[in-house]
Motif scaffolding. Structure first.
Motif, short mmCIF file in Angstrom:
data_model
loop_
_atom_site.label_atom_id
_atom_site.label_comp_id
_atom_site.label_asym_id
_atom_site.label_seq_id
_atom_site.Cartn_x
_atom_site.Cartn_y
_atom_site.Cartn_z
N GLY A 122 39.70 38.06 40.41
CA GLY A 122 40.78 39.01 40.46
C GLY A 122 41.60 39.20 39.35
N LEU A 148 41.17 40.25 34.11
CA LEU A 148 40.40 40.37 35.29
C LEU A 148 39.42 39.34 35.37
N CYS A 223 44.28 43.38 43.12
CA CYS A 223 43.83 43.58 42.02
C CYS A 223 44.67 44.74 41.10
#
Length: 244
Positions: A122, A148, A223
């Motif tokens: 995430g 990420l 996210c």
């Protein structure tokens, strides 16, 4: 000043039926601002790059791996390590993310291990090291930024001449470069924006249950976009044009 378009070589490690093979090319092209046709692809599961392919490319890219580990063993992995050592020897401009980060570290004498306790999936918080703040590429980033990430393997020891550029709370080695080499590596994914990252997670759904342990929809809400990290590949291209 107008520059000639770069030619890229993406070294992949993905099964032939993996839909992310094509997505990975598209994601790198999007962040680099080039056409997908500018990116030639070689898969380590089949073979290593030829000398002519390396010579033809201005920049080599290394990405993820689907279901393959840089902490494992195998003929294909030794083939990959040999190719990465060649990139190092040639001082070939190279950008490696995720699996590529791990493989490059191990190929050059670092240590990569399967470490589920420090797995990340995430949007993660990243901090530049002092060396990162002084680096000609990473120094353009905020001292704290988001990226990420998706990994269960961790690089626990860097190669002897590697320079640590960024860390997260869980994983100390999140980015490095080699002293006096145009080779940069990140554990996180500068080539992915939120949409592409979630597309990739959906291709490998088992990781959400195993790492985050929440339903996918809840994970997806957590996210976030990572605009600072998404500038890194363009910055790398400018670094190569300026320094190499």
């Amino acid at each position: 000043m107008m520059f000639a378009p770069f030619r890229y070589l993406l070294l992949q490690t993905r099964n032939s039926n993996d839909a992310i093979r094509v997505q990975e090319v598209r994601c790198f092209a999007q962040q680099l601002g080039c056409r997908t046709s500018a990116i030639e692809v070689v898969d380590f599961l089949i073979r290593g790059p030829t000398p002519s392919e390396l010579k033809r490319a201005d920049v080599v890219l290394l990405g993820g791996s689907g279901h393959y580990s840089a902490a494992g063993e195998g003929e294909w992995l030794e083939r990959a390590f040999d190719a990465l050592r060649t990139l190092y020897r040639l001082a070939k401009p190279t950008f490696a993310s995720c699996w590529g980060f791990q493989a490059m570290a191990r190929a050059m004498g670092g240590r990569c291990v399967f470490d589920p306790k420090h797995a990340e999936l995430g949007t993660i918080d990243l901090q530049l090291t002092d060396a990162g703040r002084a680096d000609p590429l990473f120094g353009a980033l905020p001292h704290a930024f988001e990226g990420l990430a998706g990994h269960e393997d961790c690089v626990v020891e860097l190669p002897a001449d590697a320079v640590r550029l960024a860390s997260s709370e869980s994983v100390v080695n999140q980015a490095f470069c080699f002293a006096n080499k145009p080779i940069y590596c990140t554990q996180f994914h500068p080539e992915l924006d939120r949409s592409a990252f979630l597309e990739r997670v959906q291709a490998y759904p088992e990781y959400v249950a195993r790492i985050v342990k929440v339903p996918y929809q809840e994970f997806a809400v957590r996210c976030r976009e990572t605009p600072a990290a998404n500038t890194i590949l363009r910055q790398f291209e400018m670094f190569v044009r300026r320094e190499v």
